[in-house]
Each structure stands twice: as C-alpha cells, then as structure tokens.
Design an enzyme around this catalytic site. Structure first.
Site, PDB file in Angstrom:
ATOM      1  N   ARG A 293       0.864  -1.174   0.032  1.00 42.85           N
ATOM      2  CA  ARG A 293      -0.005  -0.092   0.088  1.00 42.85           C
ATOM      3  C   ARG A 293       0.731   1.249  -0.204  1.00 42.85           C
ATOM      4  NH1 ARG A 293      -5.139  -0.868   3.826  1.00 42.85           N
ATOM      5  NH2 ARG A 293      -6.103  -2.814   2.800  1.00 42.85           N
TER       6      ARG A 293
ATOM      7  N   ASP B  99     -15.782   9.384   8.997  1.00 40.92           N
ATOM      8  CA  ASP B  99     -14.694   8.096   8.780  1.00 40.92           C
ATOM      9  C   ASP B  99     -13.335   9.089   8.836  1.00 40.92           C
ATOM     10  OD1 ASP B  99     -14.575   5.227   7.617  1.00 40.92           O
ATOM     11  OD2 ASP B  99     -12.872   6.363   7.313  1.00 40.92           O
TER      12      ASP B  99
HETATM   13  C1  SAM Z   1     -13.673  -2.155   7.698  1.00 32.94           C
HETATM   14  S1  SAM Z   1     -14.284  -0.753   7.318  1.00 32.94           S
HETATM   15  C2  SAM Z   1     -16.008  -0.826   8.043  1.00 32.94           C
HETATM   16  C3  SAM Z   1     -17.185   0.052   7.350  1.00 32.94           C
HETATM   17  C4  SAM Z   1     -18.417  -0.109   7.946  1.00 32.94           C
HETATM   18  N1  SAM Z   1     -18.570   0.111   9.365  1.00 32.94           N
HETATM   19  C5  SAM Z   1     -18.835  -1.662   7.834  1.00 32.94           C
HETATM   20  O1  SAM Z   1     -18.924  -2.306   8.885  1.00 32.94           O
HETATM   21  O2  SAM Z   1     -19.293  -2.054   6.822  1.00 32.94           O
HETATM   22  C6  SAM Z   1     -13.469   0.030   8.542  1.00 32.94           C
HETATM   23  C7  SAM Z   1     -13.563   1.784   8.743  1.00 32.94           C
HETATM   24  O3  SAM Z   1     -13.154   2.398   9.617  1.00 32.94           O
HETATM   25  C8  SAM Z   1     -12.387   3.690   9.463  1.00 32.94           C
HETATM   26  N2  SAM Z   1     -11.340   3.709  10.437  1.00 32.94           N
HETATM   27  C9  SAM Z   1     -10.171   3.172  10.827  1.00 32.94           C
HETATM   28  N3  SAM Z   1      -9.536   3.945  11.830  1.00 32.94           N
HETATM   29  C10 SAM Z   1     -10.395   4.809  12.197  1.00 32.94           C
HETATM   30  C11 SAM Z   1     -10.271   6.008  13.295  1.00 32.94           C
HETATM   31  N4  SAM Z   1      -9.393   5.994  13.904  1.00 32.94           N
HETATM   32  N5  SAM Z   1     -11.267   6.921  13.364  1.00 32.94           N
HETATM   33  C12 SAM Z   1     -12.664   6.510  12.270  1.00 32.94           C
HETATM   34  N6  SAM Z   1     -12.594   5.731  11.478  1.00 32.94           N
HETATM   35  C13 SAM Z   1     -11.490   4.708  11.275  1.00 32.94           C
HETATM   36  C14 SAM Z   1     -11.623   3.218   7.983  1.00 32.94           C
HETATM   37  O4  SAM Z   1     -11.190   4.110   7.517  1.00 32.94           O
HETATM   38  C15 SAM Z   1     -12.551   2.237   7.551  1.00 32.94           C
HETATM   39  O5  SAM Z   1     -13.393   3.124   6.566  1.00 32.94           O
END
Ligand code: SAM
Length: 275
Positions: free
Chosen positions: A40, A146
């Site tokens: 990445r 996000d």
């Molecule tokens: C695997 S996705 C889950 C998306 C959705 N909630 C679902 O369950 O389908 C995880 C998301 O968490 C976000 N994320 C990771 N660390 C974060 C943080 N510290 N604060 C806010 N969002 C975060 C990532 O950018 C990503 O879009």
C-alpha cells in the site's frame, strides 16, 4: 524481510509505520500485515519518486505535512457493503417503531454511523428509516463519519457500480437509486432525498470529536477490531457520553465488549444498550 522488493523496507521501517498509525489512528498492525503495508505504501513512494521507506517516513516527522492524509488513507481497510449484517437493519427498524414512532422533523431521531467507509452503511441506514416511516423524508438525521478522506468523498458522491446493489430487492433499487446513463451507465446514484438525510464529516475516533449533542443510536461496526483492548475501552466510555440512556450501540460481527458491561448491556447479536 524480502530483498527482492522495489524499495528498501526494513524491520525498523515497519515498526516505525506501526507506531505512527497506532499513535494517530489507534490501528494496531500485526507483523502479518508487513506485505500489505509494503504494497500500500509502495504506491506513495512511487508517486513521490522516493526509493527508500526511511526517506518517506522522515516526511511524516512534520505532523502537519499533507502526506499524512495519504499515509492514513493508504493504511485503512475499507471493506463494506449495502445491508452488511442485515439483522442490524431489522433491529434498527424494530427499535424505531417501538420507541420513535412519534418523532418529528423538529425533534428527529439522531443516528451516528461512526466508521462509514464508502457510504454503503449510512445509506443502508437511510433506506431502512425511509422504509420504516414510509416516506423519503423521515424524521431522522444521520451523521456519517470516517477517518479516511478518500472514502468520504466516494460516500458523498453516492455513486456505485450496479453490481454493488445486486442483493437489494427490485423495490429498493427502484425507490432509492437512479440509474446512470451515458458515461455513468452501469452505475447507480443514491436518490438525493436519501442523501439529504446524511451529513458526512471526517472524524478520527481517536482524536477530539467536534460533535454537539447526543445520539439515539450509534453504529460503530468493524472498526474497533483494529484497536487494542485499552483503546476499545476508552472509546466505549466516550461513546457512552454521546449515546442517550437506552440508546443502541451496534457493533460488528466479531466485536464483543464484556469489560464494558457496566455501561453497555448486551442485548443480542452484537447490539448493546446504553445502561
Ligand atoms: C472495515 S471498514 C468498516 C465499514 C463499515 N462500518 C462496515 O462495517 O461495513 C473500517 C472503517 O473504519 C475507518 N477507520 C479506521 N480507523 C479509524 C479511526 N481512528 N477513526 C475513524 N474511522 C476509522 C476506516 O477508514 C474504514 O473506512
């Protein structure tokens, strides 16, 4: 570490990345993620015409450097889909019928989707509330946040490949999406009425939350899994201050928080109730 790589990437470089992403976003990267991290971030090195990871990581010594945004965006995992873990949306609908049948646009139900990724989750929430109240203008406000600015941009656009909605019913497709034509053929766009129920903002769960007021329901699914236990606990304590008593905290399928049972009582299937 493998030496046939295009860029020099040492164990020290990987530890440095681990520390930076943990401190900034709470994300714990295990050693198994080494190849993923390499591939990445290698894209960033190529783009910036840098040949060594240590040179790249030096840029991030400046906490205000614009590369920070790219670094974070590169390391988040954004997997999501419409109506993922479908039972949560049935539960949402039941909860609204049982507790918020008299909600009004002046006093709407407030829902926070705290890791909204590319938008499929908040739009699924919006479609569920529209169906529950039987109108495209239900008395509900949704905040979707996000950390990753790229996914937020895609979410705000609300444009998806038609395959992404293949599991939705014909009625849902017809009611909630517009079909793209010309250059947009093969794509669909979420209807503006559904979009207008949602405000998209960037928010780092690990930093200050520029949020006023409290919520009736919080979706925080499949993100806490990337955080270690102490970070999860701090976050749960913080959520408890932003969720009304009796409110729902809906988490992902592999997330469980028995250590916070004094603030969140497990209901069923990864749905917690604020004590
Ligand atoms: C695997 S996705 C889950 C998306 C959705 N909630 C679902 O369950 O389908 C995880 C998301 O968490 C976000 N994320 C990771 N660390 C974060 C943080 N510290 N604060 C806010 N969002 C975060 C990532 O950018 C990503 O879009």
């Amino acid at each position: 570490m493998s030496s046939d790589r295009e860029f020099v990437f040492t164990a020290n470089d990987f530890s440095h990345v681990q520390q930076l992403i943990y401190d900034h976003a709470g994300i714990s990267l295990s050693a198994q993620k080494t190849d993923l991290v390499y591939s990445r971030l290698a894209k960033r090195l190529r783009k910036l015409k840098i040949h060594r990871f240590d040179t790249y990581l030096k840029i991030l010594d400046d906490v205000h450097h614009p590369e920070w945004e790219e670094f974070i965006n590169a390391l988040t995992t954004n997997l999501t889909s419409f109506f993922r873990e479908a039972h949560h949306f049935k539960r949402l609908s039941q909860h609204l019928k049982a507790h918020f049948s008299r909600a009004t646009t002046k006093d709407p139900v407030k829902i926070w989707c705290a890791a909204s990724s590319t938008g499929e989750e908040p739009y699924s929430i919006a479609m569920t509330v529209a169906t529950t109240y039987g109108k495209l203008t239900p008395p509900v406000k949704i905040l979707a946040t996000d950390l990753d600015t790229n996914v937020l941009e895609k979410a705000r656009c609300g444009v998806y490949h038609i395959d992404n909605i293949d599991k939705l019913s014909a009625l849902q497709k017809e009611r909630f999406f517009l079909k793209g034509t010309g250059g947009q053929s093969g794509h669909v766009m979420v209807r503006p009425e559904i979009k207008s129920l949602i405000t998209f903002n960037q928010l780092n769960l690990l930093a200050d939350w520029p949020i006023k007021g409290t919520f009736d329901i919080i979706f925080c699914r499949n993100v806490m899994i990337y955080f270690d236990k102490p970070t999860q606990y701090q976050l749960l304590e913080k959520f408890s201050k932003y969720l009304n008593k009796g409110g729902l905290l809906i988490v992902g399928h592999s997330e469980s928080f028995p250590e916070a049972s004094h603030i969140f009582k497990i209901d069923k299937q990864t749905v917690y109730i604020r004590c």
